[in-house]
Design an enzyme around this catalytic site. Structure first.
Site, short mmCIF file in Angstrom:
data_model
loop_
_atom_site.label_atom_id
_atom_site.label_comp_id
_atom_site.label_asym_id
_atom_site.label_seq_id
_atom_site.Cartn_x
_atom_site.Cartn_y
_atom_site.Cartn_z
N TYR A 246 0.84 -1.21 0.00
CA TYR A 246 0.00 0.00 0.00
C TYR A 246 0.87 1.25 0.00
CZ TYR A 246 -2.67 3.82 2.10
OH TYR A 246 -3.21 5.06 2.38
N LYS A 250 1.28 4.17 -2.86
CA LYS A 250 0.98 5.57 -2.53
C LYS A 250 2.19 6.46 -2.84
CE LYS A 250 -2.29 7.06 -0.91
NZ LYS A 250 -3.52 7.61 -1.57
#
Length: 489
Positions: A246, A250
């Site tokens: 994740y 990002k």
């Protein structure tokens, strides 16, 4: 750090949002809802808020708006303010648009797409795939490739004055160390044989897509491919020195926005671990388990008596309403100034109000001792002081007395959880520079400071966890989902 003399005129937060048309992604999620609620409560003169909703058609999008936003308890203060005209007010201000990041024009109907391009003044991109270790192909598509399409769409918006992208403070961090408010460039600090690769974001995406394709061709079975894509995400995150997939995607998303956005004020907001509301619209509102909550509730139910963690590690927590206040302040500042550029804000509490893992579990022990939960037989669960283990193997050995299948399953669950949390729970010296964010406080008027508080010094962490956060999680999430178990690890 002492703030400068308060500016009597302030940043002009309310004035900036008045009569604006805003386009929001992720509005049905935790942070998105809090942002929409705050806008409608303090700036009811906002013109329109377009909400991009993952839905097959307009009817489904309207249903999601009704059930997930209009009917949400979060909006009870606005409901009380408007009374019988509440729903009319909400439907007049909020416009749901069915869409899909993975499709051209964000999956929007051509008429809606044209309407948004012509009318929107501010874009707030909150939506993301937030699973820490999802399939690498899925995370890359939703958090990076789709953002390329989103940026292209934003460039075509005729009256756009500001673009905000919500990232994560941990997406910039090589633990341990200090995370500064500066651009990310994965292509520069990843090295191979000691040399900087010097790759652009487009080249980085191409590399990841090629690796994904190679794995997909090699693994034909769908179930096996699922597992391999998750493992691939973990490996690629480790290669880029990121805690999980994740945060890797990002980081890449930030690079897309930073390098490709063009001549426009762009704000990149980097909150740390976002938890329940501190004050607004009322204390303790939360939706779904956030970063710390699975561990806190597992401890409170007696399932977890120890964990792999350094008790002296700093744990940076920020209430969601204060994150929203910082976001709106930064948006107003740069939207009003109209200076082209990319502006970074770490929204963090570490520097001004540090909190350790030991502190958190002391608060949890105090809470669950005073307010014990009950197991499925109605017996009060007695919690002990949390045990901290120096390594995952030590943590596994401590629970190796398990003999039943259910106990073994629980041990496997918490071992996986320990591996996920290890980068955050094991380093004592992780700090987030938040100079830009704190400087915003010095530019606000006293009235704005009261309306848009994000001064983390004012938080009493013991009071927050024992009287606001844990009761909020129990009331809004846990009590609705689970039957308690007395199994322990």
């Amino acid at each position: 750090m002492a703030f400068r003399q308060k500016n009597e005129r302030g940043v002009g937060i309310v004035n900036f949002f008045e009569h604006k048309t805003i386009f929001v992604t992720g509005a049905t999620g935790f942070m998105g809802k809090v942002f929409v609620e705050k806008i409608l409560r303090v700036v009811p003169t906002v013109k329109k808020i377009y909400l991009l909703v993952r839905a097959h058609d307009a009817e489904t999008a309207m249903h999601r708006l009704k059930t997930q936003i209009i009917d949400s308890k979060l909006f009870k203060v606005i409901r009380e303010k408007h009374g019988q005209s509440y729903e009319e007010f909400m439907w007049n201000k909020l416009v749901p648009i069915s869409g899909d990041f993975g499709k051209p024009c964000l999956g929007m109907d051509t008429n809606f797409a044209s309407l948004v391009r012509n009318e929107v003044n501010v874009i707030v991109h909150i939506g993301a795939n937030t699973k820490w270790n999802d399939r690498h192909d899925v995370a890359l598509e939703l958090n990076v490739k789709s953002l390329l399409r989103f940026v292209d769409f934003a460039k075509d918006c005729m009256n756009l004055v500001l673009f905000l992208y919500v990232s994560s403070a941990f997406a910039t961090q090589e633990i341990p160390g200090v995370t500064f408010e500066k651009p990310i460039d994965l292509g520069q600090y990843i090295t191979e044989d000691g040399e900087a690769l010097g790759l652009s974001i487009e080249q980085l995406i191409d590399i990841e897509m090629r690796i994904i394709s190679e794995v997909a061709l090699r693994i034909q079975e769908e179930e096996d491919q699922e597992k391999e894509m998750i493992k691939l995400g973990m490996r690629r995150a480790k290669y880029y020195k990121m805690a999980n997939n994740y945060l890797l995607t990002k980081s890449m998303g930030e690079m897309v926005v930073t390098k490709l956005m063009g001549k426009l004020p762009v704000v990149i907001l980097r909150p740390t671990l976002i938890e329940s509301t501190f004050e607004e619209p009322f204390p303790g509102w939360i939706e779904g388990y956030k970063a710390l909550d699975p561990i806190i509730l597992s401890y409170g139910t007696g399932q977890l008596e120890g964990f792999r963690a350094n008790p002296n590690a700093t744990m940076d927590v920020v209430p969601v309403d204060m994150v929203t206040n910082a976001m709106m302040t930064a948006m107003a500042k740069h939207g009003n100034e109209k200076k082209h550029g990319v502006y970074f804000y770490n929204v963090a509490s570490t520097v001004v109000n540090p909190l350790t893992i030991h502190d958190i579990f002391n608060f949890c022990t105090n809470y669950f001792t005073s307010h014990p939960l009950k197991d499925s037989n109605g017996v009060k669960i007695i919690v002990k002081d949390m045990k901290f283990f120096e390594s995952i193997p030590e943590f596994i050995i401590a629970g190796s007395g398990a003999v039943t299948a259910s106990y073994a399953k629980l041990q496997y669950k918490f071992t996986r959880m320990a591996a996920l949390y290890e980068p955050f729970f094991s380093i004592p010296g992780a700090w987030f520079d938040d100079k830009n964010t704190r400087n915003l406080l010095g530019e606000m008027s006293l009235e704005e400071l009261n309306m848009f508080n994000f001064d983390f010094k004012c938080i009493d962490w013991k009071d927050y966890f024992t009287n606001i956060h844990i009761p909020g999680v129990y009331h809004h999430v846990f009590n609705k989902k689970k039957t308690l178990s007395s199994s322990r690890l």
